[in-house]
Scaffold this active site. Structure first.
Site, PDB file in Angstrom:
ATOM      1  N   HIS A  26    -100.917   3.100 -43.440  1.00 41.11           N
ATOM      2  CA  HIS A  26    -100.229   4.232 -42.808  1.00 41.11           C
ATOM      3  C   HIS A  26    -100.455   4.241 -41.294  1.00 41.11           C
ATOM      4  CE1 HIS A  26     -98.778   6.031 -46.537  1.00 41.11           C
ATOM      5  NE2 HIS A  26     -99.881   5.522 -47.060  1.00 41.11           N
ATOM      6  N   ASP A  28     -98.822   1.514 -39.555  1.00 36.93           N
ATOM      7  CA  ASP A  28     -97.709   0.730 -38.978  1.00 36.93           C
ATOM      8  C   ASP A  28     -96.620   1.614 -38.390  1.00 36.93           C
ATOM      9  OD1 ASP A  28     -96.736   1.445 -41.524  1.00 36.93           O
ATOM     10  OD2 ASP A  28     -95.960  -0.558 -41.996  1.00 36.93           O
ATOM     11  N   GLY A 113     -93.407  -1.977 -57.593  1.00 35.38           N
ATOM     12  CA  GLY A 113     -94.026  -0.659 -57.428  1.00 35.38           C
ATOM     13  C   GLY A 113     -95.543  -0.660 -57.474  1.00 35.38           C
ATOM     14  N   ALA A 114     -96.165  -1.820 -57.265  1.00 44.03           N
ATOM     15  CA  ALA A 114     -97.627  -1.908 -57.362  1.00 44.03           C
ATOM     16  C   ALA A 114     -98.294  -1.877 -55.996  1.00 44.03           C
ATOM     17  CB  ALA A 114     -98.019  -3.172 -58.113  1.00 44.03           C
ATOM     18  N   SER A 118     -93.119  -5.737 -53.255  1.00 43.45           N
ATOM     19  CA  SER A 118     -92.050  -6.429 -53.984  1.00 43.45           C
ATOM     20  C   SER A 118     -90.703  -6.197 -53.310  1.00 43.45           C
ATOM     21  CB  SER A 118     -91.995  -5.944 -55.437  1.00 43.45           C
ATOM     22  OG  SER A 118     -91.824  -4.546 -55.470  1.00 43.45           O
ATOM     23  N   SER A 119     -90.497  -5.005 -52.739  1.00 44.67           N
ATOM     24  CA  SER A 119     -89.188  -4.762 -52.127  1.00 44.67           C
ATOM     25  C   SER A 119     -89.029  -5.561 -50.835  1.00 44.67           C
ATOM     26  CB  SER A 119     -88.934  -3.277 -51.911  1.00 44.67           C
ATOM     27  OG  SER A 119     -90.035  -2.669 -51.320  1.00 44.67           O
ATOM     28  N   ASP A 163     -94.758  -4.748 -44.127  1.00 42.35           N
ATOM     29  CA  ASP A 163     -94.499  -5.545 -45.323  1.00 42.35           C
ATOM     30  C   ASP A 163     -93.495  -6.662 -45.046  1.00 42.35           C
ATOM     31  OD1 ASP A 163     -96.031  -3.519 -46.242  1.00 42.35           O
ATOM     32  OD2 ASP A 163     -94.497  -2.590 -47.497  1.00 42.35           O
TER      33      ASP A 163
HETATM   34  C1  GLA Z   1     -95.760   0.786 -47.579  1.00 46.64           C
HETATM   35  C2  GLA Z   1     -94.805   0.671 -46.398  1.00 46.64           C
HETATM   36  C3  GLA Z   1     -95.511   0.075 -45.182  1.00 46.64           C
HETATM   37  C4  GLA Z   1     -96.802   0.781 -44.866  1.00 46.64           C
HETATM   38  C5  GLA Z   1     -97.653   0.964 -46.130  1.00 46.64           C
HETATM   39  C6  GLA Z   1     -98.867   1.809 -45.887  1.00 46.64           C
HETATM   40  O1  GLA Z   1     -96.148  -0.461 -48.026  1.00 46.64           O
HETATM   41  O2  GLA Z   1     -93.715  -0.148 -46.735  1.00 46.64           O
HETATM   42  O3  GLA Z   1     -94.650   0.077 -44.074  1.00 46.64           O
HETATM   43  O4  GLA Z   1     -96.563   2.006 -44.243  1.00 46.64           O
HETATM   44  O5  GLA Z   1     -96.912   1.532 -47.192  1.00 46.64           O
HETATM   45  O6  GLA Z   1     -99.699   1.168 -44.986  1.00 46.64           O
END
Ligand code: GLA
Length: 377
Positions: A26, A28, A113-114, A118-119, A163
């Site tokens: 949290h 980024d 969703g883990a 994955s997305s 991600d």
């Molecule tokens: C998800 C979001 C990321 C990041 C994380 C928490 O994976 O896609 O951008 O904010 O949560 O660090």
């Protein structure tokens, strides 16, 4: 890969990996720092141009198939992979980059969703496929940005860039320190000296758009707006120092103050963790992981009873240096730094608490990925 193409597709290439975040959650979307690494679970895709404007997408494992015409409206609500794959196609089409329709078949091994991206792996796999088929020569950082924008526009999740950036630019056996403001990044070699990183999956799934993820982002924005009334130089929580935060504590409601304290302290932990990793000080790295979990649990309030239980049980094992939730939270996985000698006891302690133990082996990234991740902007 099984396909429904009548003739084999023109090209296939290395897939896009998922990621595990070692520390820095949290941060980024607050212009901060993160330290993720790729895992050896991927989305693979094959694709070819079509002579018309049709887009045909097939999920190889489930056999789900979606047909669409470029530019025509579509209901993105199902199947659940659709926004990520078709979103990238439509976004590039809107930018005038696709000269025709396309056939796509994909399959993946990143659990959905883990909290292992994955997305993002689906988005990056699609962008890589289109990049190759249409000779787009997309800069890797621009590709990561595009994929993040797709997540905002087509899936309704106002995520940061960690991600997608990691899936596109991560390298085997290296963590990736990303400055999410400048988008400069550094590959940090991982030498774990008799230890392993172990992912443990709670099995609890939470769709990010349904969760409090977007709400947390809004809370951070509100806190920035309040702090700016005191310090006009602040444009994001990245600009807030611990000193500023305590000086202006009375300007913030308690919950927003706690959110800020997490982000400000987590940014410092990431930088320190990176230094500790580089110098091989794994006990210190583990302590930072532990502090990060507590901060995410108490201040950012994104943990979950199942995650806390796994972390608590991990700490009962001698030889566990660090344990924390990874990714957005609200369910998903923990990442643990465990001495190799302690692995049997770790397994004995944790395995009874989870349904799928197979994830515990999926840590270090894929050699193939190195071939497509050479460029950093
Ligand atoms: C998800 C979001 C990321 C990041 C994380 C928490 O994976 O896609 O951008 O904010 O949560 O660090």
């Amino acid at each position: 890969m099984p396909t429904t193409f009548a003739t084999p597709p023109a090209r296939s290439w290395p897939g896009a990996p998922g990621r595990v975040n070692l520390i820095g959650d949290h941060t980024d979307y607050n212009d901060g720092f993160v330290l993720p690494m790729i895992i050896d679970r991927h989305v693979e895709m094959v694709a070819r141009r079509r002579p018309d404007r049709q887009v045909q997408i097939v999920a190889a494992e489930s056999g789900e198939r979606v047909d669409n015409t470029l530019g025509e409206p579509i209901d993105y609500s199902s199947p659940n992979w659709l926004p990520y794959v078709l979103g990238v196609v439509h976004e590039l089409a809107q930018r005038g980059r696709l000269s025709s329709g396309i056939d796509i078949v994909f399959r993946g091994t990143v659990p959905r969703g883990a909290g292992l991206s994955s997305s993002a792996a689906l988005e990056v796999a699609t962008a890589l496929a289109l990049d190759t088929v249409f000779n787009l020569w997309l800069n890797p950082v621009d590709m990561a940005r595009l994929c993040r924008d797709v997540e905002h526009r087509y899936a309704g999740v106002r995520c940061g860039i960690m991600d997608q950036f990691t899936s596109r630019l991560g390298r085997s056996d290296h963590a990736l320190l990303i400055d999410c403001r400048s988008l400069e990044a550094r590959h940090v070699p991982m030498s774990l000296d008799g230890h392993r990183l172990v992912i443990v999956d709670t099995g609890d799934r939470r769709e990010l758009a349904d969760s409090a993820y977007n709400q947390r982002r809004t809370e951070c924005e509100k806190a920035v707006a309040l702090l700016r009334e005191e310090e006009t130089s602040i444009t994001s929580l990245r600009d807030v120092t611990p000193g500023m935060l305590s000086a202006h504590e009375n300007r913030l409601p308690p919950d927003l103050f706690a959110r800020c304290r997490h982000v400000v302290s987590e940014n410092h932990r990431v930088i320190e963790a990176c230094e500790r990793l580089s110098t091989g000080d794994l006990p210190a790295f583990g302590r930072l992981m532990n502090a990060s979990h507590l901060s995410l649990r108490n201040d950012f309030e994104v943990s979950h009873p199942a995650l806390d239980r796994l972390v608590e049980e991990a700490h009962r094992v001698d030889g566990v240096l660090g344990s924390r939730l990874t990714g957005a939270g609200f369910g998903g996985c923990t990442v643990n730094l465990v001495a190799e000698t302690a692995l049997p006891e770790f397994e004995q302690q944790l395995k009874p608490l989870v349904d799928d133990w197979s994830l515990q082996s999926i840590v270090v990234g894929t050699p193939e990925q190195a071939r497509v991740t050479e460029v950093i902007a």
